[in-house]
Design an enzyme around this catalytic site. Structure first.
Site, PDB file in Angstrom:
ATOM      1  N   GLU A  43     113.860 133.335  22.463  1.00  0.00           N
ATOM      2  CA  GLU A  43     112.555 133.206  21.810  1.00  0.00           C
ATOM      3  C   GLU A  43     111.828 134.556  21.690  1.00  0.00           C
ATOM      4  O   GLU A  43     110.646 134.674  21.977  1.00  0.00           O
ATOM      5  CB  GLU A  43     111.674 132.189  22.541  1.00  0.00           C
ATOM      6  CG  GLU A  43     112.221 130.769  22.487  1.00  0.00           C
ATOM      7  CD  GLU A  43     111.197 129.719  22.898  1.00  0.00           C
ATOM      8  OE1 GLU A  43     110.215 130.072  23.564  1.00  0.00           O
ATOM      9  OE2 GLU A  43     111.383 128.544  22.535  1.00  0.00           O
ATOM     10  N   GLU A  63     117.757 124.326  23.678  1.00  0.00           N
ATOM     11  CA  GLU A  63     116.861 123.619  24.604  1.00  0.00           C
ATOM     12  C   GLU A  63     116.233 122.437  23.885  1.00  0.00           C
ATOM     13  O   GLU A  63     115.822 122.546  22.738  1.00  0.00           O
ATOM     14  CB  GLU A  63     115.703 124.517  25.093  1.00  0.00           C
ATOM     15  CG  GLU A  63     116.071 125.665  25.993  1.00  0.00           C
ATOM     16  CD  GLU A  63     114.831 126.479  26.384  1.00  0.00           C
ATOM     17  OE1 GLU A  63     113.702 126.005  26.124  1.00  0.00           O
ATOM     18  OE2 GLU A  63     115.001 127.582  26.927  1.00  0.00           O
TER      19      GLU A  63
END
Length: 338
Positions: A122, A262
């Site tokens: 991220e 995720e």
């Protein structure tokens, strides 16, 4: 006789295949293993819990030696990557990538089944974003020259790389991320690695429960909630993933596949949105969905995926972040699943 690397690669690949064959009971889905807790079990106990639970994949966020040692001969397929702050040096120097592989992959590759190297978690958008594509390319070249070209090199992005995602067919990368994502998608198109995506219907629902129904977020809708041309969406997860598919198509890289790095639902920390019942429902429904079919836009692409996460971790920054685990630190289940 072949070179030493040919022999090493053949031996390593054969060993890993034999390990995988012995682990035929494993579920073809993974769980992220974080270490942000001061009361977690030892890595050896954790890896044994993965095996006892029949989990097939494991993701760690940096190459912890104690975890990699515990993974030896486990047959778990492993995702690992450098720390985010290492990305600039990996981008600027092939030697840095070679050294990273030499230090963190080579010593374990004969007994650890590495499958993915993740360059950044991220980091897009952000200060490291401009370095990611070249770092992926350098790392890909490093693992190939070391004889580990069966390992895929990619990055992990959040859903907010999109500037627009409604309806899903309108998905487009934001102005801030577009150029970086085009560069990354170009590299992944060439190497055949997937883009790894973090997808959390929980956060979308909790932020806007008046417009997003719980059933739509939990895979419980019995009728299409969103109809986008020929595509019908019964759950928010599919809509979020297909928005990224559409964004990839819009930059002429629709051939890049997606792996879910995720996803999950918290069992506490933000009631009534977070609860054991909702967490169990989401995760069970997600598992049933993702292991059998793709999204409306990619119905035949059954995605590899990781749940977030193995344990409740008491050192996470927010209360809700502390409650995504399948297990308490004493290794007792939060709810029946595995």
């Amino acid at each position: 006789m072949g070179s030493k690397w040919d022999i090493f690669t053949f031996t390593t690949t054969l060993l890993l295949l034999l390990q995988m064959i012995t682990f035929v009971g494993a579920k073809q889905i993974g769980v992220c293993y974080g270490l942000n807790g001061d009361n977690l079990p030892s890595p050896t106990d954790v890896i044994n819990l993965y095996k006892q639970s029949g989990i097939g994949f494991l993701r760690i966020y940096e190459p912890y030696p104690e975890v990699l040692d515990a993974l030896r001969a486990s047959a778990l397929l492993v995702a690992v990557g450098p720390r985010n702050e290492e990305i600039p040096s990996l981008s600027q120097s092939l030697d840095a990538a070679n050294e990273w592989v030499k230090a963190n992959i080579a010593p374990y590759a004969d007994t650890v089944a590495f499958r993915w190297i993740t360059i950044g978690n991220e980091v897009i958008p952000g200060e490291y974003a401009p370095y990611v594509a070249q770092a992926i390319e350098n790392m890909h070249n490093a693992i190939s020259s070391a004889g580990f070209d069966y390992i895929m090199v990619t990055t992990v992005v959040p859903s907010n790389v999109l500037g627009n995602s409604y309806p899903p067919s309108a998905g487009a990368f934001s102005d801030e991320t577009r150029s970086n994502m085009i560069d990354i998608a170009s590299v992944l198109s060439e190497t055949g690695a997937p883009l790894m995506l973090n997808v959390y219907p929980y956060f979308a629902y909790a932020a806007d429960p008046s417009h997003i129904s719980l059933n739509y977020a939990l895979f419980n809708s019995t009728e299409a909630v969103v109809i986008d041309g020929q595509y019908k969406y019964y759950n928010l997860f599919d809509a979020m993933v297909d928005a990224v598919h559409a964004a990839l198509e819009s930059v002429n890289h629709g051939n890049v596949k997606i792996t879910i790095a995720e996803t999950g639902w918290p069992s506490d920390g933000n009631p009534p949105f977070s609860s054991i019942e909702n967490a169990e429902t989401y995760n069970k429904n997600f598992y049933d969905h993702v292991t059998k079919q793709g999204t409306p836009r990619r119905p035949d692409d059954v995605m590899e995926a990781f749940f977030f996460e193995m344990f409740n971790e008491d050192m996470k920054p927010t209360e809700v972040d502390k409650h995504f685990g399948f297990f308490y630190p004493n290794m007792q289940p939060v709810y029946p699943f595995w």
